[in-house]
Scaffold this motif. Sequence first.
Motif, PDB file in Angstrom:
ATOM      1  N   TYR A 193       0.740  -1.355   0.069  1.00 40.31           N
ATOM      2  CA  TYR A 193      -0.053   0.131  -0.026  1.00 40.31           C
ATOM      3  C   TYR A 193       0.832   1.332  -0.031  1.00 40.31           C
ATOM      4  O   TYR A 193       2.018   1.214   0.516  1.00 40.31           O
ATOM      5  N   SER A 194       0.307   2.345  -0.519  1.00 40.76           N
ATOM      6  CA  SER A 194       0.860   3.584  -0.377  1.00 40.76           C
ATOM      7  C   SER A 194       0.771   4.195   0.941  1.00 40.76           C
ATOM      8  O   SER A 194      -0.416   4.784   1.179  1.00 40.76           O
ATOM      9  N   SER A 195       1.539   3.974   1.870  1.00 39.71           N
ATOM     10  CA  SER A 195       1.428   4.153   3.358  1.00 39.71           C
ATOM     11  C   SER A 195       2.304   5.197   3.920  1.00 39.71           C
ATOM     12  O   SER A 195       3.549   5.166   3.464  1.00 39.71           O
ATOM     13  N   ALA A 196       1.945   6.004   4.727  1.00 38.48           N
ATOM     14  CA  ALA A 196       2.629   6.886   5.620  1.00 38.48           C
ATOM     15  C   ALA A 196       3.519   6.159   6.534  1.00 38.48           C
ATOM     16  O   ALA A 196       4.421   6.784   7.078  1.00 38.48           O
ATOM     17  N   PHE A 197       3.120   4.900   6.734  1.00 34.63           N
ATOM     18  CA  PHE A 197       4.047   3.985   7.878  1.00 34.63           C
ATOM     19  C   PHE A 197       5.393   3.755   7.366  1.00 34.63           C
ATOM     20  O   PHE A 197       6.291   3.385   7.865  1.00 34.63           O
ATOM     21  N   TYR A 198       5.685   4.277   5.993  1.00 36.68           N
ATOM     22  CA  TYR A 198       7.233   3.955   5.673  1.00 36.68           C
ATOM     23  C   TYR A 198       8.031   5.089   5.803  1.00 36.68           C
ATOM     24  O   TYR A 198       9.169   5.080   5.345  1.00 36.68           O
ATOM     25  N   GLY A 199       7.592   6.294   6.480  1.00 40.35           N
ATOM     26  CA  GLY A 199       8.178   7.256   6.645  1.00 40.35           C
ATOM     27  C   GLY A 199       9.510   7.137   7.054  1.00 40.35           C
ATOM     28  O   GLY A 199      10.782   7.499   6.726  1.00 40.35           O
ATOM     29  N   TYR A 217       1.618   3.779  -8.277  1.00 42.49           N
ATOM     30  CA  TYR A 217       2.061   2.341  -8.404  1.00 42.49           C
ATOM     31  C   TYR A 217       1.601   1.440  -7.113  1.00 42.49           C
ATOM     32  O   TYR A 217       1.279   0.626  -7.068  1.00 42.49           O
ATOM     33  N   GLN A 218       1.960   2.209  -5.714  1.00 43.43           N
ATOM     34  CA  GLN A 218       1.527   1.453  -4.621  1.00 43.43           C
ATOM     35  C   GLN A 218      -0.073   1.686  -4.567  1.00 43.43           C
ATOM     36  O   GLN A 218      -0.739   2.643  -5.069  1.00 43.43           O
ATOM     37  N   MET A 219      -0.759   0.613  -3.776  1.00 40.12           N
ATOM     38  CA  MET A 219      -2.028   0.569  -3.622  1.00 40.12           C
ATOM     39  C   MET A 219      -2.601   1.559  -2.695  1.00 40.12           C
ATOM     40  O   MET A 219      -2.206   2.016  -1.780  1.00 40.12           O
ATOM     41  N   ASP A 220      -3.982   1.887  -3.159  1.00 42.25           N
ATOM     42  CA  ASP A 220      -4.760   2.606  -2.452  1.00 42.25           C
ATOM     43  C   ASP A 220      -5.051   2.154  -0.783  1.00 42.25           C
ATOM     44  O   ASP A 220      -5.648   0.822  -0.852  1.00 42.25           O
ATOM     45  N   TYR A 250      -3.349  -3.287   8.426  1.00 42.32           N
ATOM     46  CA  TYR A 250      -3.820  -4.331   7.135  1.00 42.32           C
ATOM     47  C   TYR A 250      -4.007  -5.682   7.532  1.00 42.32           C
ATOM     48  O   TYR A 250      -3.879  -6.654   6.869  1.00 42.32           O
ATOM     49  N   LEU A 251      -4.457  -5.964   8.885  1.00 42.94           N
ATOM     50  CA  LEU A 251      -4.537  -7.364   9.338  1.00 42.94           C
ATOM     51  C   LEU A 251      -5.872  -7.915   8.506  1.00 42.94           C
ATOM     52  O   LEU A 251      -5.661  -9.289   8.407  1.00 42.94           O
ATOM     53  N   ASP A 252      -6.803  -7.298   8.057  1.00 44.03           N
ATOM     54  CA  ASP A 252      -7.950  -7.707   7.337  1.00 44.03           C
ATOM     55  C   ASP A 252      -7.496  -8.193   5.794  1.00 44.03           C
ATOM     56  O   ASP A 252      -7.953  -9.239   5.441  1.00 44.03           O
ATOM     57  N   VAL A 253      -6.449  -7.356   5.352  1.00 40.24           N
ATOM     58  CA  VAL A 253      -5.866  -7.992   3.990  1.00 40.24           C
ATOM     59  C   VAL A 253      -5.262  -9.393   4.174  1.00 40.24           C
ATOM     60  O   VAL A 253      -5.565 -10.271   3.523  1.00 40.24           O
TER      61      VAL A 253
END
Length: 323
Positions: A193-199, A217-220, A250-253
């Motif tokens: 995912y396109s995530s702010a957690f990669y900061g 390119y990264q997911m919504d 993203y535990l649901d994923v």
Amino acid sequence: MFNRNRRLRERKEIRDLVKETVLTSKDFIYPIFVVEGNNIKEEIPSMPGNYHYSLDRLEEIIDKVTSLGIRGIILFGIPSYKDEIGSSAYDDNGIVQKAVRKIKELNKDLWVITDVCMCQYTSHGHCGILKGSRVDNDETLKYIAQIALSHAKAGADMIAPSDMMDGRIQAIRDILDENGFLHVSIMAYSAKYSSAFYGPFREAAHSAPQFGDRKSYQMDPANIREAMREIECDIDEGADIIMVKPALSYLDVIRWARDRYDTPIAAYSVSGEYAMIKAGAKLGFINEKQVAMEMLLSMKRAGADIIITYYALDAAAWLKEEA
Ligand code: PBG
């Protein structure tokens, strides 16, 4: 009459007997950052307890990983040279290629995975080749394949593409097979995912995009059915392991993927997840060990077989203490 569910929580002994999910050090993969230079072991400010290592300092961390019973590592390279086409990423004497050879000398049994991407290696910080301001999918595939091949030649056991281009798994599988690397496996960052957690990672890897973002390119983060399509494509193209990244939000994923596919699943607990616990613990707001272990357990309970985590060393040591 009502059910007395508390009976099975009466004492530790019975709680252990009915426990559904158990973490072990064999579940973890530890990420390692390698840099050019000599005698470097430099702490990453936003990820305390994690370091940049030069090749001559790798022995210490490889010994630690091994002695804690961790089976695998994933390597991230920080090159000294960047250009438009990320040419140091597929250089046989690039930082990751040299690190793989060195680690195989230190411990030939350790499972060595390499992250395949371009963002640390391109001057613009995007994960592929630009045409104007767009990342050109099919042009990028040629480069991604070359990077994967150079990692395999260096001795990597498993290739992990994180670029999110369409068709990359097939491109990598084809080039590996054509060159006789039939045994080298692929762990696909499938639902990335396109995530702010990669900061914190981008700070650590000097890989933030110089303009725009990675949303083309990264997911919504809003989408889960799309994640299933990504995973299905990767399995069809030859992925041996699929990945969901980030993990905690993203535990649901992970659970959907577990219910739908039999392919082993890796969960990547990313830099921001680690940094939040570190920061909370430093402020005295949460108990680091308990929160970290509960978080890792939740990923396994959701259905992950493998957890990539910056907590791998601490978690393995905590598990050892309790055994
Ligand atoms: C490279 C890559 C990233 C991460 C792993 N591989 C950063 C990104 O996509 O921007 C993130 C890992 C983390 O945050 O721990 N594409």
